[in-house]
Design an enzyme around this catalytic site. Sequence first.
Site, PDB file in Angstrom:
ATOM      1  N   GLU A 146       0.854  -1.187   0.000  1.00 52.81           N
ATOM      2  CA  GLU A 146       0.000   0.000   0.000  1.00 52.81           C
ATOM      3  C   GLU A 146       0.895   1.243   0.000  1.00 52.81           C
ATOM      4  O   GLU A 146       1.903   1.270   0.696  1.00 52.81           O
ATOM      5  CB  GLU A 146      -0.850  -0.045   1.274  1.00 52.81           C
ATOM      6  CG  GLU A 146      -1.789   1.091   1.439  1.00 52.81           C
ATOM      7  CD  GLU A 146      -2.733   1.196   0.262  1.00 52.81           C
ATOM      8  OE1 GLU A 146      -3.433   0.215  -0.035  1.00 52.81           O
ATOM      9  OE2 GLU A 146      -2.755   2.272  -0.378  1.00 52.81           O
ATOM     10  N   GLY A 257       8.978  12.097   9.896  1.00 53.62           N
ATOM     11  CA  GLY A 257       8.595  11.295  11.055  1.00 53.62           C
ATOM     12  C   GLY A 257       7.443  10.408  10.649  1.00 53.62           C
ATOM     13  O   GLY A 257       7.277  10.091   9.474  1.00 53.62           O
ATOM     14  N   CYS A 260       5.859   5.373   9.363  1.00 53.54           N
ATOM     15  CA  CYS A 260       6.341   4.606   8.200  1.00 53.54           C
ATOM     16  C   CYS A 260       7.795   4.876   7.846  1.00 53.54           C
ATOM     17  O   CYS A 260       8.637   3.988   7.982  1.00 53.54           O
ATOM     18  CB  CYS A 260       5.451   4.884   7.003  1.00 53.54           C
ATOM     19  SG  CYS A 260       3.723   4.503   7.343  1.00 53.54           S
ATOM     20  N   LYS A 263      10.660   3.988  10.581  1.00 53.10           N
ATOM     21  CA  LYS A 263      10.807   2.562  10.922  1.00 53.10           C
ATOM     22  C   LYS A 263      11.093   1.719   9.680  1.00 53.10           C
ATOM     23  O   LYS A 263      11.794   0.702   9.759  1.00 53.10           O
ATOM     24  CB  LYS A 263       9.615   2.034  11.726  1.00 53.10           C
ATOM     25  CG  LYS A 263       8.284   2.002  10.993  1.00 53.10           C
ATOM     26  CD  LYS A 263       7.800   0.604  10.688  1.00 53.10           C
ATOM     27  CE  LYS A 263       6.437   0.665  10.026  1.00 53.10           C
ATOM     28  NZ  LYS A 263       6.148  -0.471   9.162  1.00 53.10           N
ATOM     29  N   LYS A 323       2.940  15.490  10.436  1.00 52.10           N
ATOM     30  CA  LYS A 323       2.693  16.280   9.226  1.00 52.10           C
ATOM     31  C   LYS A 323       1.273  16.817   9.306  1.00 52.10           C
ATOM     32  O   LYS A 323       0.476  16.347  10.126  1.00 52.10           O
ATOM     33  CB  LYS A 323       2.903  15.431   7.971  1.00 52.10           C
ATOM     34  CG  LYS A 323       1.876  14.327   7.781  1.00 52.10           C
ATOM     35  CD  LYS A 323       2.170  13.641   6.470  1.00 52.10           C
ATOM     36  CE  LYS A 323       0.964  12.994   5.886  1.00 52.10           C
ATOM     37  NZ  LYS A 323       1.237  12.326   4.623  1.00 52.10           N
TER      38      LYS A 323
HETATM   39  C1  UGA Z   1       4.676   7.698   3.600  1.00 51.34           C
HETATM   40  C2  UGA Z   1       4.763   7.560   2.078  1.00 51.34           C
HETATM   41  O1  UGA Z   1       4.785   8.868   1.500  1.00 51.34           O
HETATM   42  C3  UGA Z   1       3.581   6.767   1.535  1.00 51.34           C
HETATM   43  O2  UGA Z   1       3.700   6.602   0.133  1.00 51.34           O
HETATM   44  C4  UGA Z   1       3.554   5.401   2.217  1.00 51.34           C
HETATM   45  O3  UGA Z   1       2.454   4.619   1.787  1.00 51.34           O
HETATM   46  C5  UGA Z   1       3.455   5.602   3.721  1.00 51.34           C
HETATM   47  O4  UGA Z   1       4.588   6.383   4.176  1.00 51.34           O
HETATM   48  C6  UGA Z   1       3.455   4.247   4.368  1.00 51.34           C
HETATM   49  O5  UGA Z   1       4.460   3.542   4.279  1.00 51.34           O
HETATM   50  O6  UGA Z   1       2.408   3.843   4.874  1.00 51.34           O
HETATM   51  P1  UGA Z   1       3.286   9.245   5.261  1.00 51.34           P
HETATM   52  O7  UGA Z   1       4.062   8.600   6.365  1.00 51.34           O
HETATM   53  O8  UGA Z   1       1.814   9.408   5.408  1.00 51.34           O
HETATM   54  O9  UGA Z   1       3.511   8.442   3.885  1.00 51.34           O
HETATM   55  O10 UGA Z   1       3.886  10.703   5.085  1.00 51.34           O
HETATM   56  P2  UGA Z   1       4.685  11.519   3.981  1.00 51.34           P
HETATM   57  O11 UGA Z   1       3.762  12.421   3.288  1.00 51.34           O
HETATM   58  O12 UGA Z   1       5.551  10.642   3.181  1.00 51.34           O
HETATM   59  O13 UGA Z   1       5.608  12.419   4.931  1.00 51.34           O
HETATM   60  C7  UGA Z   1       6.554  11.805   5.792  1.00 51.34           C
HETATM   61  C8  UGA Z   1       7.317  12.830   6.567  1.00 51.34           C
HETATM   62  O14 UGA Z   1       8.217  13.526   5.737  1.00 51.34           O
HETATM   63  C9  UGA Z   1       6.480  13.891   7.268  1.00 51.34           C
HETATM   64  O15 UGA Z   1       6.975  14.055   8.586  1.00 51.34           O
HETATM   65  C10 UGA Z   1       6.714  15.130   6.437  1.00 51.34           C
HETATM   66  O16 UGA Z   1       6.581  16.311   7.170  1.00 51.34           O
HETATM   67  C11 UGA Z   1       8.143  14.907   5.990  1.00 51.34           C
HETATM   68  N1  UGA Z   1       8.510  15.634   4.750  1.00 51.34           N
HETATM   69  C12 UGA Z   1       7.845  15.388   3.591  1.00 51.34           C
HETATM   70  C13 UGA Z   1       9.542  16.555   4.765  1.00 51.34           C
HETATM   71  O17 UGA Z   1      10.179  16.801   5.820  1.00 51.34           O
HETATM   72  N2  UGA Z   1       9.882  17.203   3.611  1.00 51.34           N
HETATM   73  C14 UGA Z   1       9.237  16.971   2.450  1.00 51.34           C
HETATM   74  O18 UGA Z   1       9.600  17.594   1.427  1.00 51.34           O
HETATM   75  C15 UGA Z   1       8.192  16.037   2.433  1.00 51.34           C
END
Ligand code: UGA
Length: 432
Positions: A146, A257, A260, A263, A323
């Site tokens: 997913e 953070g 996902c 870890k 986020k």
């Molecule tokens: C992430 C992946 O993007 C999904 O595709 C995946 O399905 C999911 O993990 C999972 O394994 O279940 P998610 O954890 O919801 O999704 O969040 P993201 O949107 O990827 O953001 C992750 C972190 O990166 C957040 O803390 C966000 O603030 C940070 N981030 C994101 C940054 O610091 N800089 C950026 O440019 C983008």
Amino acid sequence: MRISVIGCGYLGAVHAASMASLGHEVVGIDVDAEKIEALSNGRAPFYEPDLPELLARGLGSGRLRFSTDIADAAGSLVHFVAVGTPQLKTSGGADLSYVDAAFASLMPHVASGDLVVGKSTVPVGTAARLAKLVEPTGARLAWNPEFLREGYAVKDTVTPDRLVYGIADGQTASVDLLNEVYATAVSADTPVVVTDYATAELVKVAANAFLATKISFINAMAEIAEVTGADVTQLADAIGYDARIGRKFLNAGVGFGGGCLPKDIRAFTARAEELGRGESVAFLKEVDAINLRRRQRAVDVVVEELGGSVFRKKVAVLGLAFKPDSDDVRDSPALDVAVQLHGLGAHVVATDPEAIPNSTRLHPQLSFGTLDEALAGADAVVLLTEWKHYRALDPSSVAAQVTHPLLVDGRNALDADAWRAAGWTYRGLGRR
Ligand code: UGA
């Protein structure tokens, strides 16, 4: 189609409700009675846009129900396993105990011809092992990772950007069944990658490892920008215009953070080491280290701007979730920075539109309040989660609420010029 979804956390609850919205008849099953009670009454146990509406529609249509009894999986043709794989307490490896327990309890209720579909993020090699448990029932196993993002989970599930089916050799009937489950997306020409178990498992962790690396890359540039007087935001814009690089996931700040990315890169590293290929992903340790350093950097900037000590200074922390559009505080950089500032003796008042209850459970020692309570008389304002609401704040009216107009923008999300023009000392991360 009759579908069961085992595990009703962030992934499973959204999956169950989304499958019902596509016209399937779905039962969501979880061992957590409180969660099932909430879901059965149309309440999402976590904040996720669009989920409450989807639950209401599914429950109302009679196509969606929830249960704590695994025996209710019997009669479904497709069984999704969507339980969590958190980090082990003792190492960076993945804790597979929930996956193993789910498969063990599900097997007695699976019938010959059924399809069991793994959705959990697992170390490569897990599906091949689990397939041996499924085989004696006459059912088949597929691995279908997913890619949903929290905050967009419903959209990502109903209209995914790709589908990945990991199947055993020759089991093409599994592909037909999965295409039927995802008929709406398939008919909209969503790319479908049909592959083996190992590739499907690896696609998932490789995608998250790539995203984490992209974020840490730009944060490493932020570190260099800080000692050279360069501006990482302009740098990101400039390299992002190159279509091969792209601007997405190049926002420097306090880093990644959530449940996902952190870890998953640690579990990937642990698995590669077990496989004797630790050196292939050794860079992920650096990705992790850069990420954690940025939290410390945000703390250091606040301390520096407050003259070397935050002791007894009031610090307004804006944002606690990892986020925006989420109440998830698992491994949240924002919560971590708030805790560190509190540990240094600051009077931290933290606020967040959705994540205060989860933060309170983890760190009851912090003070939480409304945005106005946090800002009132603050010596410093620290933005750590870029909720839309915070991005839209008016610098002049916020200036009237605080004692000192000092803003540390841990997400480089605000308009530095506008805040400076309103009399603020503005500090971003990796920015002039
Ligand atoms: C992430 C992946 O993007 C999904 O595709 C995946 O399905 C999911 O993990 C999972 O394994 O279940 P998610 O954890 O919801 O999704 O969040 P993201 O949107 O990827 O953001 C992750 C972190 O990166 C957040 O803390 C966000 O603030 C940070 N981030 C994101 C940054 O610091 N800089 C950026 O440019 C983008």
